[in-house]
Design an enzyme around this catalytic site. Sequence first.
Site, mmCIF file in Angstrom:
data_model
loop_
_atom_site.group_PDB
_atom_site.id
_atom_site.type_symbol
_atom_site.label_atom_id
_atom_site.label_comp_id
_atom_site.label_asym_id
_atom_site.label_seq_id
_atom_site.Cartn_x
_atom_site.Cartn_y
_atom_site.Cartn_z
ATOM 1 N N ASP A 84 4.775 -13.347 -3.941
ATOM 2 C CA ASP A 84 4.739 -14.304 -2.835
ATOM 3 C C ASP A 84 5.793 -15.364 -3.118
ATOM 4 O OD1 ASP A 84 2.606 -13.095 -1.456
ATOM 5 O OD2 ASP A 84 1.132 -14.129 -2.695
ATOM 6 N N ASP A 98 3.012 -10.705 4.600
ATOM 7 C CA ASP A 98 1.907 -11.554 5.059
ATOM 8 C C ASP A 98 2.187 -12.118 6.445
ATOM 9 O OD1 ASP A 98 0.645 -11.170 2.581
ATOM 10 O OD2 ASP A 98 1.532 -12.987 1.740
#
Length: 149
Positions: A109, A122
């Site tokens: 991430d 995401d």
Amino acid sequence: MPFYIIAILVAAADQLSKMWIRVHLDVGETMMLGSVELSRFENSGMAGSLLQGYGRLFGVIAVLFVLGVLYYRKRSEEKGVLFDCALGFLAGGAIGNGIDRLLFGQVTDFIVRSGGILNVADHAIEAGVVLIILSLIVQALRNRKALRQ
């Protein structure tokens, strides 16, 4: 056709962006790209960093999710470009994160926003959910209009 194009583009963009981040940032390192803050984080859990250490299990779940999307797409009475695009974003996002989980046991991430640190996959999943909701609203309005006639 939009389903496959979007799913492939999302998965590719996700994987390429994660590769770039892995090359240019160490875990915990931060940089600015224009007005966007990038900070590398490795998440072996699920959304919100819950259930850390189960990355590969979530990889298997991602595979099952994509198979479910393919099945639903084929069997659903819901049709249309908007719906197809929505499912493409969902599948592409699941594929992108699923690849990380199965290969590395964790997801990279890096896009910092108020709700946490996310990645391209995401954001694609979020877009897919929004498009599903819009598709359902459009379908409901069409059904309502058809009933009036």
